[in-house]
Structure formats: C-alpha cells, structure tokens
Design an enzyme around this catalytic site. Structure first.
Site, short mmCIF file in Angstrom:
data_model
loop_
_atom_site.label_atom_id
_atom_site.label_comp_id
_atom_site.label_asym_id
_atom_site.label_seq_id
_atom_site.Cartn_x
_atom_site.Cartn_y
_atom_site.Cartn_z
N GLU A 47 0.83 -1.20 0.00
CA GLU A 47 0.00 0.00 0.00
C GLU A 47 0.87 1.26 0.00
O GLU A 47 1.91 1.31 0.65
CB GLU A 47 -0.94 -0.01 1.21
CG GLU A 47 -1.81 -1.25 1.26
CD GLU A 47 -3.03 -1.06 2.13
OE1 GLU A 47 -3.15 0.00 2.77
OE2 GLU A 47 -3.87 -1.98 2.17
N ASN B 86 0.11 -5.58 3.37
CA ASN B 86 -0.85 -6.53 3.93
C ASN B 86 -0.52 -7.91 3.40
O ASN B 86 -0.61 -8.17 2.19
CB ASN B 86 -2.28 -6.13 3.55
CG ASN B 86 -2.74 -4.91 4.31
OD1 ASN B 86 -2.77 -4.91 5.54
ND2 ASN B 86 -3.05 -3.85 3.61
N GLU C 142 2.37 0.46 3.99
CA GLU C 142 2.40 -0.82 4.70
C GLU C 142 2.22 -1.93 3.69
O GLU C 142 1.88 -1.69 2.53
CB GLU C 142 1.31 -0.89 5.77
CG GLU C 142 -0.11 -0.82 5.20
CD GLU C 142 -1.17 -0.68 6.27
OE1 GLU C 142 -0.85 -0.14 7.35
OE2 GLU C 142 -2.30 -1.13 6.03
#
Length: 671
Positions: free
Chosen positions: A275, A290, A288
């Site tokens: 992201e 995921n 970040e």
C-alpha cells in the site's frame, strides 16, 4: 493439490474461498462460533466445526481450536481469509508444526511485513521512501503526544497488527492524540489481541493506492496492477476501483516494480498488497504491506481475469506461477461498493438485526457489463454485533470507468435490503457525485463532501418528476389489481379519474396517467395544471415486488418500493422519500390535516446504535460542558465516544459498563 481445506474465517470471505475451492474440486471445512451457527458459510461448506462462543477472541482467534478442527476433519491446509488470524505469524508457525499447510505467505514474510512497525523498518532498510513517523514502542498517551509534537500535526495513530480501519485515529492536537491513543490501543487489543500502535505523519489531501502482488515458493513475483481505495470513512475503505484514475503507465510501472522488489526482499510467496499513500502529483510513499488477501481483491480479479484465491491455493501447494509479468493485462474498469450494516443518516452508526429482505441484483454479464456480489448473508439471517458490519461487496465491471460506475449505480438501485439500516442510499448517491465521477479523489473525500453528515441525495426537480411518475404508475397498477381481485364487478367497465397528485416528502406534484400500448404515458403538470413534461414508461412490475424495474423514456431504471400506510417509501439514486398518491379531492383534504409533533428527547443521552457499554465517564449530579465525553459504546469492534451536545447537569445514570443496549436506549438523563 489438496483434497480438503479449512477456512479459518467467516462471512463473505469464507463463502468466497468456498466457491473457488468447489470449482477446483477441493472439499471445504467451515468453522463457526455460537453466533454463526446458522451462517451462510456454514451451509455452503462440505463440513462445519463449532469452535466456541460468539466473541472472536474466544473462537476465531483461538489457534488451538482451528488446528483441532483440522485434525477432526482431515483438512490438509487452511485459508485464513482476511482479518482474524490472517496476518499472525504464530498461526502459520503453529499450522506448520502440526503438519498443516498455511494458504498464505511464509512466517518470515508475515513477521517482516505483516506487522506495520516491522514492515516500515524493513522498507526503510531497503531504501523505500516511507512516511515520516516513530516506529519504536510507545509507552503511553503522554509519550504519544510528545512524539506527535516532534513529527508535526496532523498525525495518524495506527495499530501495529491492524487492518480494516480498526485501531486507527487521526489527531490534530495533543488532546486528540491522547484520546486517540486510548481508543486505538483498546480497539487493537479487542480486534487483534495486540495493543501496540505507532504514530506517523498524516499526509494532507492524500490518495490511497495499493499494488497487488503475487509470488510463489520458487522466487517468482509479479504485480497485477493497482487499486484506488481513496474513498474512506473513519479510515475504513468504502469504494474501491481498478485501475486508478490517477496513475499513468509510467507511475504504475514504477510502483509495481517497487512493490515486487519489496516482496522479493522478504521472499514473499502468496497474494499480498503493498500500500502507498500518493500525492495528487503522483508522488508516493510506502505505507504498509498486507500479507493476506484484501477485501477489495474482486476488482483486480475482474480487470485481470485472474482468480487470486485459486492462485493462493496453487502456490501453497508448491506450484510455480504460470503468470509472467508480460502476461498481465488490465482490461476495462471495475468498481466495488462495500455494503455495510450501518445508518448513513445517523453518522453511519452500526445496525444489527434480522435481514427481513435480502434481494441483491442479478449477477452475470450483459452487453459487456458484469455484476458480481460477494456476500455471506441470506434473507432471514442475522447481522451480529460481534463482527465486522459488512453485508456484501457489490462489484461491477465495464469497458470504461464511466460504464462501470453507471452499472454500479443501477445495481445499487436494484439492491433490496430491509430489517436493518444500511448504507446503500449513501453509495447510490456517491455514484452520482460529480467529483467522484471526475476521479478527483482523496482520502478526505467523504469528510469534505458530506461535512454535515449524509442527509440523502438532493431531490432535484428532474429526479422528483421521475420518482413521482413511477409512484403514479405503481398506484395505477395497484388500483387495476384491486378492481380485478376475485372477479369483482364482472362484465362492467370501470371508469376512473386519471389525474393524480403525488406527494413527495410534503411536496405536491400533480400528474396525469394514461395507459398506452404496453405501457404508460405520464404527464407532469405545473401548479397551474399545465403540462410540464411527458414521459413514456414501460414495466413488468407487480404489486408486492420490492424493486420496481422498467424503462423511463427508454432508460432502464430501478426504484426500491416499500409499502407504507397510505403510500410507499421509494428509494432511487440516493434519494429515499415517502410518496403518497392522491386523487385531487384527497389532496385537498390532506392539506387540511394537522402535522404530528414528535416528542423531544433533548434531556436524554440515547444509545445511537445497538452496542456494549464500555464506560460511563460521568456520575449523577455532575456538571458537564458541551463536547465532554459522557460514555463509550462498542459496536462491531469499533468504540464510539458519546459527547455532550450542550452544557448541563446529569440527573440520572441508567446504564453501566458491560450493559448491552438497543438503539435509542436511554444512557443518561439530564436535569
């Protein structure tokens, strides 16, 4: 390849995994808590195993119970879905120790990238541009405030193990940091069993763009384009689309290659998402990673034609990726709306209860436009306060962004849902918002465009005439049916007055209704009774059907119809309005009726949603000032602080911590 897998999740993602596994010839095992005993994913799976009480911390988050369910059923692998245990390295390690395959990345990759703090450290070490922030352990709220002072406001407080907007707060001052720290740590502990948070600079006017990556156990990693997820409320994504209207080919390639490099640095071997926060100038920073499947993965599947769940299963089974980077093509445009059990007219507060009606639009592809609905509920099922409020993900795909948006708007109008409050009217209005259609997005879109909250789309003159004309046709069809019931008045021709007055929210719109060959001609009249527009309407609607569908001046439209005393509640294009169809004499008499006056509840603090009282901050006889916190109520894992709207004195406290309250239950009374 596996012959049986277990899905360590619930709701729509469990149902989604089951569909792909079934297509691949793999049998499935569902797990369920007490609250989910009658859930759709339980009915869809080949086998189902109970794993404990309703709270997730006592069921879906208990690793030992998941492993025991695998032993009982002989499941060879586990798909974690998203949320719950999906980003817990300890879960992947425990499965490995038990001889069970984890359908997700290896534990090292989860530890390196799944933890929000550790992922930023890894990204910084790899020379990836990151948002300024503090990645160390934050001791308490005072420590968090000192950090925020150094970084500069506004700041974002985020749960290290978080996702889905849980454990996340934006703060613009020291006081907001302290309050946000307490709320974020509490939500993080409740949702993820990990109360660590970090603080970083909040980029103003940002866009949220993410890159889908896919890797195997042989060192191959590809990126599958991007998703724009900028339409958010309280840091929870509401609308997603693929591709992004912001990116050009060069920026897409740069972001994709950076995401792949980061994934390769930690030997990533499954579906995952990198992201980024992006500026309007296409600059971007790593946010970040995921290490799981994302809620919004369907839009990527529709524009690439790649089933991500299938790829995750094949990678977990040791297969080499059959997809090369040069094979990836983005075809058309896809838009996803998250349909939540929440009341958009009351600041999106959660809603729970039984789905007395659940009729999504038909899925399939027509004239190059695809409609897909990923869901985990059914008509008659219940929405519980224990879990995320998502009901469904409605996804449309078309050759262009404009066509995908138009299809989404039509599908939302045709989505009939009753028994609880939901955000479909808001989504339908948003699809017609000019700024959204122009692609001028940011994560502050909803806060900026709906500053006073959502009150429904404006009932413009053109929209009012359209809804009034449909109401007049509904009334005409209903009257014709009444005259024909049980063969009443056989052999006699019944004449009736064709002029009607349609009242929409107190506004009178006179019209004339005439039947034509296979349809209706509705002539709208002005206040003087002169024609103000004529419309040709065709429909096969029958009384009792929850959605009126037909053609209005050769345009296909859908209007939701809910019967009310002496009228209907009609929903269309984000407008929900009460419609009453009168004869002219009835309209004259109705105008003489006095309006009802509702009782005031100004001296009471009412619970705005069904939920659990976490704390009450005041006592009887205490003076309070406007803006002071009065109580905290938790619903669907989100803590909501209820504040005083005006100065006053507490007369009586009627709720205590631990109480489970219904909507509009009285918490406090004021003198």
């Amino acid at each position: 390849m596996f012959s049986k897998i277990l899905i360590a999740n619930r709701g729509e993602i469990a149902c989604r995994v089951i569909k792909t596994a079934r297509r691949m010839g793999i049998s499935t095992v569902a797990v369920y808590s007490d609250a989910d005993r009658d859930a759709l994913h339980v009915a869809m799976a080949d086998e189902a195993v109970p794993i404990g009480p309703s709270p997730a911390a006592q069921s879906y988050l208990v690793i030992e119970r998941i492993i025991e369910a695998c032993r009982q059923t002989g499941a060879q692998a586990v798909h974690p879905g998203y949320g719950f245990l999906s980003e817990r390295a300890a879960f992947a390690q425990a499965l490995e120790a038990a001889g069970i395959v984890f359908i997700g990345p290896n534990p090292h990759a989860i530890e390196a990238m799944g933890d929000k703090i550790e992922s930023k450290k890894a990204a910084a070490a790899a020379k990836v541009s990151t948002v300024p922030g503090y990645l160390g352990v934050i001791e308490d709220a005072t420590h968090a405030a000192r950090i925020a002072d150094e970084i500069g406001y506004p700041v974002m407080i985020k749960a290290s193990a978080g996702g889905g907007g849980k454990g996340m707060r934006i703060a613009h001052s020291r006081e907001e940091v302290k309050d946000g720290f307490e709320r974020a740590t509490s939500e993080a502990k409740s949702s993820f069993g990990d109360d660590r948070v970090f603080v970083e600079k909040f980029i103003t006017d940002p866009r949220h763009i993410e890159i889908q990556v896919l890797g195997d156990k042989h060192g191959n990693v590809v990126y599958l384009g991007e998703r724009e997820c900028s339409i958010q409320r309280r840091n929870q994504k509401v609308i997603e689309e693929a591709p992004s209207p912001l990116l050009d080919a060069a920026t897409r390639k740069k972001m994709g290659e950076q995401a792949v490099a980061l994934a390769k640095a930690v030997n990533y071997d499954s579906a995952g998402t990198v992201e980024f926060v992006a500026g309007q100038d296409r600059s971007f920073y790593f946010l970040e990673m995921n290490t799981r499947l994302q809620v919004e993965h369907p839009v990527t599947e529709l524009v690439t034609g790649i089933d991500l769940v299938e790829q995750m299963i094949r990678v977990a089974a040791g297969e080499t990726l059959a997809i090369r980077q040069e094979d990836v093509r983005l075809d058309g445009w896809a838009v996803e709306s998250r349909i939540y059990a929440e009341d958009p007219y009351r600041n999106f507060l959660p809603s729970i209860g039984r789905l007395t009606r659940y009729r999504p639009p038909a899925e399939g592809t027509t004239d190059g436009v695809t409609v897909r609905n990923d869901t985990g509920v059914y008509e008659g099922g219940e929405i519980s306060l224990f879990y995320d409020p998502m009901i469904a993900k409605l996804v449309t795909h078309g050759p262009t962004r404009e066509q995908a948006i138009a299809a989404q708007a039509d599908a939302l109008d045709a989505f009939a849902l009753d028994g609880i409050q939901h955000n479909i009217p808001f989504l339908a209005a948003l699809m017609r918002h000019e700024r959204w259609k122009a692609g001028r997005l940011s994560t502050g879109f909803i806060a900026e465009e709906y500053r006073g909250g959502f009150e429904g789309a404006p009932l413009t003159p053109g929209l009012a005439r359209r809804i009034a004309a449909v109401a007049a046709v509904i009334d005409n069809i209903g009257n014709a049916r009444k005259r024909g019931i049980s063969g009443q008045l056989p052999g006699r021709t019944v004449t009736f007055q064709h002029r009607r007055v349609v009242t929409l929210g107190g506004r009178n719109l006179p019209c004339e209704v005439d039947r034509s060959a296979g349809g209706f001609i509705v002539t709208c009249l002005d206040e003087a009774g002169r024609p103000a527009g004529t419309h040709e309407i065709h429909t096969a609607w029958k009384p009792g059907q929850p959605v009126w569908q037909g053609r209005f001046d050769n345009e296909a439209i859908a209007v939701q119809v809910r019967p009310k005393l002496n009228g209907f509640l009609l929903s269309h294009a984000g407008v929900t309005v009460e419609a009453i169809v009168y004869t002219e004499r009835e309209a004259e008499l109705a105008a003489l009726m006095p309006e009802k006056v509702t009782a005031s509840s100004g001296k009471q603090l009412l619970c705005p949603m069904p939920g659990l009282v976490v704390s009450v901050a005041v006592g009887e006889g205490q003076e309070v000032k406007a803006g002071e916190p009065l109580a905290v109520v938790e619903a669907m894992k989100m803590e909501n602080v209820l504040r005083a709207e005006r100065d006053g004195v507490v007369k009586k406290v009627l709720a205590r911590p631990g109480d489970s309250l219904a909507v509009d239950a009285v918490i406090l009374e004021f003198a």
